[in-house]
Design an enzyme around this catalytic site. Structure first.
Site, short mmCIF file in Angstrom:
data_model
loop_
_atom_site.label_atom_id
_atom_site.label_comp_id
_atom_site.label_asym_id
_atom_site.label_seq_id
_atom_site.Cartn_x
_atom_site.Cartn_y
_atom_site.Cartn_z
N CYS A 27 0.89 -1.01 -0.08
CA CYS A 27 0.13 0.11 0.00
C CYS A 27 0.77 1.48 -0.15
O CYS A 27 1.38 1.53 -0.92
CB CYS A 27 -1.07 -0.27 1.02
SG CYS A 27 -2.06 -1.14 1.43
N ASP B 36 -10.52 -2.73 -6.46
CA ASP B 36 -9.37 -2.40 -5.93
C ASP B 36 -9.43 -0.54 -6.14
O ASP B 36 -9.27 -0.53 -8.29
CB ASP B 36 -7.22 -2.85 -6.01
CG ASP B 36 -6.56 -1.53 -5.46
OD1 ASP B 36 -7.18 -0.29 -4.46
OD2 ASP B 36 -5.60 -1.56 -5.43
N HIS C 201 -7.97 -4.58 -1.93
CA HIS C 201 -7.05 -4.20 -1.85
C HIS C 201 -6.64 -3.87 -0.34
O HIS C 201 -8.08 -3.99 0.67
CB HIS C 201 -7.72 -2.14 -1.74
CG HIS C 201 -5.86 -1.37 -1.85
ND1 HIS C 201 -5.01 -0.72 -2.46
CD2 HIS C 201 -6.33 -0.95 -0.16
CE1 HIS C 201 -4.58 -0.38 -2.08
NE2 HIS C 201 -4.29 -0.25 -0.81
#
Length: 250
Positions: free
Chosen positions: A141, A186, A218
């Protein structure tokens, strides 16, 4: 951008169970970090991994992943890139991620590239001081941007999962192999950003791969719910993806 800025999906997930085996250390006397070292009989001499975390920083999930990489022979360093100001898992409420990045929780502790870059450079030096000659880096991330940014400072091989905030010019400037684990669902790294990243990576001339995992969203590679079969499988496969990449190129 090759991926969008963070959203609330960047702090949502499941806390994983397990006993961590690494130790807490200080980098440069000031930066908190977690160091995971390999068993003596599996150690890959001169090979290490810089683990650049998601927005939740050094916590159970990232420590367990660092331990898993270490168990495969790598010296793994997980620095606190947020200077004591990481977010909490499932911290939703009125959190403003843009403000947190720009100013931090207190207003004087930003998590912008200049602030994070300094910590990454010091962390790479710390790995070198530990005898690491070739550095692989994993970024989840938030951390993905800083894998991509720091080939120029000593990262040889990169792996990122569900990246955020990666600029197109940063991606175009990589000087070594890069592997990406992407989620089917995502909003931060959607289909069009994934395809644009593919175009850019082809132009770099560097080895690359983009693996797309169906049925997950995600954050799956670090915060997924292990009680959900597809989530557990995808998280494990994303880890093996990184291992195979480092085995080949590191």
């Amino acid at each position: 951008m090759a991926s969008h800025p963070p959203g609330k999906c960047c702090v949502v997930g499941t806390l994983h169970k397990g006993e961590t085996t690494g130790k807490d250390i200080k980098i440069d006397g000031t930066i908190d970090a977690y160091l995971a070292t390999p068993p003596a009989d599996k150690a890959r001499q001169g090979r290490g991994i810089l683990f650049i975390s998601d927005a939740i920083g050094i916590y159970q999930n990232s420590k367990l992943l660092a331990d898993n990489f270490a168990a495969q022979g790598y010296t793994v360093l997980l620095p606190d890139i947020f200077n004591g100001d990481a977010l909490k898992l499932n911290q939703l409420g009125n959190i403003d991620l843009s403000s947190w990045i720009a100013k931090g929780t207190t207003g004087d502790n930003p998590h912008t590239p200049p602030a994070v870059d300094s910590i990454i450079v010091k962390s790479l030096k710390a790995l070198k001081d530990l005898g690491v000659e070739r550095v692989g880096s994993v970024g989840y991330c938030f951390g993905a941007k800083y894998v991509v940014r720091h080939y120029k400072h000593g990262i040889h091989v990169g792996y990122v999962a569900h990246p955020t905030m990666v600029d197109e010019d940063e991606l175009a400037a990589i000087t070594g192999p890069l592997s990406i684990a992407a989620a089917q669902t995502d909003t931060i790294f959607p289909t069009e950003k994934r395809h644009k990243s593919e175009e850019i990576l082809i132009q770099t001339g560097q080895p690359f791969q983009i693996n797309l995992y169906s049925g997950v969203s995600h954050g799956f590679a670090v915060r997924s719910d292990p009680s959900v079969k597809i989530a557990k499988f995808s998280k494990e496969q994303a880890f093996f993806q990184a291992l195979a990449w480092f085995e080949e190129y590191l």
